[in-house]
Design a protein around this motif. Structure first.
Motif, PDB file in Angstrom:
ATOM      1  N   GLY A 185     -11.809  13.416   3.288  1.00 31.58           N
ATOM      2  CA  GLY A 185     -12.820  12.450   3.700  1.00 31.58           C
ATOM      3  C   GLY A 185     -13.129  11.381   2.669  1.00 31.58           C
ATOM      4  N   LEU A 186     -12.264  11.202   1.692  1.00 31.57           N
ATOM      5  CA  LEU A 186     -12.479  10.199   0.644  1.00 31.57           C
ATOM      6  C   LEU A 186     -11.709   8.912   0.886  1.00 31.57           C
ATOM      7  N   PHE A 187     -11.040   8.823   2.026  1.00 29.71           N
ATOM      8  CA  PHE A 187     -10.314   7.590   2.336  1.00 29.71           C
ATOM      9  C   PHE A 187     -11.308   6.455   2.581  1.00 29.71           C
ATOM     10  N   ASN A 188     -11.000   5.290   2.036  1.00 27.96           N
ATOM     11  CA  ASN A 188     -11.843   4.103   2.168  1.00 27.96           C
ATOM     12  C   ASN A 188     -13.222   4.324   1.535  1.00 27.96           C
ATOM     13  N   LEU A 241     -10.923   5.895  -4.527  1.00 24.96           N
ATOM     14  CA  LEU A 241     -10.154   5.010  -5.408  1.00 24.96           C
ATOM     15  C   LEU A 241     -10.295   5.431  -6.865  1.00 24.96           C
ATOM     16  N   ILE A 242     -11.499   5.794  -7.266  1.00 30.28           N
ATOM     17  CA  ILE A 242     -11.724   6.197  -8.663  1.00 30.28           C
ATOM     18  C   ILE A 242     -10.858   7.405  -9.012  1.00 30.28           C
ATOM     19  N   LEU A 243     -10.820   8.395  -8.136  1.00 29.65           N
ATOM     20  CA  LEU A 243     -10.043   9.602  -8.418  1.00 29.65           C
ATOM     21  C   LEU A 243      -8.542   9.304  -8.432  1.00 29.65           C
ATOM     22  N   THR A 244      -8.066   8.432  -7.566  1.00 31.21           N
ATOM     23  CA  THR A 244      -6.635   8.104  -7.577  1.00 31.21           C
ATOM     24  C   THR A 244      -6.268   7.277  -8.801  1.00 31.21           C
ATOM     25  N   TYR A 245      -7.175   6.454  -9.290  1.00 32.21           N
ATOM     26  CA  TYR A 245      -6.887   5.652 -10.480  1.00 32.21           C
ATOM     27  C   TYR A 245      -6.752   6.515 -11.731  1.00 32.21           C
ATOM     28  N   LEU A 246      -7.337   7.716 -11.713  1.00 34.29           N
ATOM     29  CA  LEU A 246      -7.178   8.619 -12.852  1.00 34.29           C
ATOM     30  C   LEU A 246      -5.719   9.005 -13.076  1.00 34.29           C
ATOM     31  N   LEU A 294      -4.061  13.438   1.141  1.00 35.71           N
ATOM     32  CA  LEU A 294      -5.129  14.153   0.447  1.00 35.71           C
ATOM     33  C   LEU A 294      -6.480  13.474   0.664  1.00 35.71           C
ATOM     34  N   LEU A 295      -6.521  12.160   0.572  1.00 32.99           N
ATOM     35  CA  LEU A 295      -7.783  11.440   0.776  1.00 32.99           C
ATOM     36  C   LEU A 295      -8.252  11.547   2.224  1.00 32.99           C
ATOM     37  N   VAL A 345       4.017   8.808  -5.223  1.00 33.50           N
ATOM     38  CA  VAL A 345       2.895   9.697  -4.937  1.00 33.50           C
ATOM     39  C   VAL A 345       1.958   9.101  -3.890  1.00 33.50           C
ATOM     40  N   LEU A 346       2.306   7.955  -3.351  1.00 30.87           N
ATOM     41  CA  LEU A 346       1.407   7.258  -2.433  1.00 30.87           C
ATOM     42  C   LEU A 346       1.154   8.065  -1.167  1.00 30.87           C
ATOM     43  N   GLY A 347       2.220   8.612  -0.574  1.00 30.81           N
ATOM     44  CA  GLY A 347       2.060   9.364   0.664  1.00 30.81           C
ATOM     45  C   GLY A 347       1.213  10.606   0.491  1.00 30.81           C
ATOM     46  N   GLY A 348       1.466  11.368  -0.567  1.00 24.07           N
ATOM     47  CA  GLY A 348       0.685  12.572  -0.810  1.00 24.07           C
ATOM     48  C   GLY A 348      -0.783  12.276  -1.061  1.00 24.07           C
ATOM     49  N   LEU A 349      -1.073  11.232  -1.833  1.00 18.50           N
ATOM     50  CA  LEU A 349      -2.462  10.860  -2.083  1.00 18.50           C
ATOM     51  C   LEU A 349      -3.147  10.387  -0.805  1.00 18.50           C
TER      52      LEU A 349
END
Length: 280
Positions: free
Chosen positions: A135-138, A143-148, A130-131, A123-127
């Motif tokens: 505009g949530l990259f870096n 990170l919080i949302l992906t850790y969910l 998406l980030l 799922v790394l590429g899709g996330l």
């Protein structure tokens, strides 16, 4: 004969316990003593199991030469935020799945379970896309949302079993007094879920604290970078040198608080993991 076989069985049991303890503890012990040894002693052909000679240079290098304090703060923000959000969403979902009757309950449970079956790399590429698009990259929030993705399913599954083990009479009494399902959850059921919340919260925090792949892919620079990729980026005096002493020192600094938390809350962790395992 029976006594001799019993003694042999007990001896084998204790030997197995000693082997498991040594196998589990020795890597951390070696990291600790290596963090207090000079760099030249780490590559000695006759290694010592004691930090002789003793030095603190590796800890000085970690905190003085690297931006490690900022990385620790980033890990605390991200892991704490992911844990808090997982508990809030997990409590609501687990209460609905464990106590409220609705037809697709089993299907929802299987969907939640299926979320844990995908490896992170799948799922790394899709996330990543998406980030970037949102505009949530870096960012810490990204990170919080992906850790969910890995903390929330675990939280839901553990808390579902815990809610199912609570007495139904408490819930029915609240309904008789006119409480809504949300009021019943917040005022009656939630105060009884202490061990379950401690268990899921601590284990989710540890998983988010130690996560490496997402933190490496979705962060650039030290402004948001967490501890695991920061340790992996430590450099030596030359491009071909690996600063094992500094890596060991940073690993000890990161691990000791988690060990202390587990030791402090170990009884609640066991109570939370075994809740709902026995009916009646």
């Amino acid at each position: 004969m029976r006594r001799a076989s019993r003694l042999l069985g007990r001896l084998f049991f204790y030997l197995l316990v000693v082997f498991v303890v040594v196998y589990s503890v020795f890597p951390f012990y070696w990291a600790v003593i290596s963090s207090f040894k000079p760099s030249d002693a780490l590559f000695s052909p006759d290694p010592s199991f004691l930090p002789v000679p003793f030095t603190l240079e590796h800890y000085e290098n970690v905190f003085l030469q690297a931006n490690f304090g900022r990385n620790l703060l980033n890990s605390l923000i991200v892991a704490g935020g992911a844990t808090l959000l997982s508990l809030v969403l997990g409590v609501l979902a687990a209460y609905a799945l464990g106590r409220l009757p609705f037809p697709p309950k089993n299907a929802v449970m299987y969907i939640v379970l299926s979320m844990t079956m995908f490896p992170q790399i799948a799922v790394l590429g899709g996330l990543f896309l998406l980030l970037r698009q949102t505009g949530l990259f870096n960012t810490h929030l990204g990170l919080i949302l992906t850790y969910l993705l890995f903390t929330l399913p675990f939280t839901v599954w553990v808390l579902v079993g815990y809610f199912r083990g609570l007495p139904r009479e408490l819930e029915e009494a609240a309904y008789v007094d006119g409480a809504t399902p949300l009021q019943t959850l917040l005022k009656v059921m939630l105060p009884l879920t202490g061990p379950g919340l401690v268990t899921t919260g601590l284990l989710a925090f540890i998983a988010a604290w130690n996560e490496y792949l997402f933190a490496l892919t979705f962060t650039v620079g030290d402004s948001v970078k967490t501890v695991p990729p920061a340790i992996a980026s430590f450099g030596g005096a030359t491009p071909f040198e690996i600063p094992w002493g500094s890596i060991m020192a940073a690993s000890v600094v990161v691990t000791v608080p988690l060990v202390v938390l587990v030791l402090v809350f170990q009884q609640r962790i066991v109570a939370g993991l075994t809740a709902g395992a026995v009916k009646g």
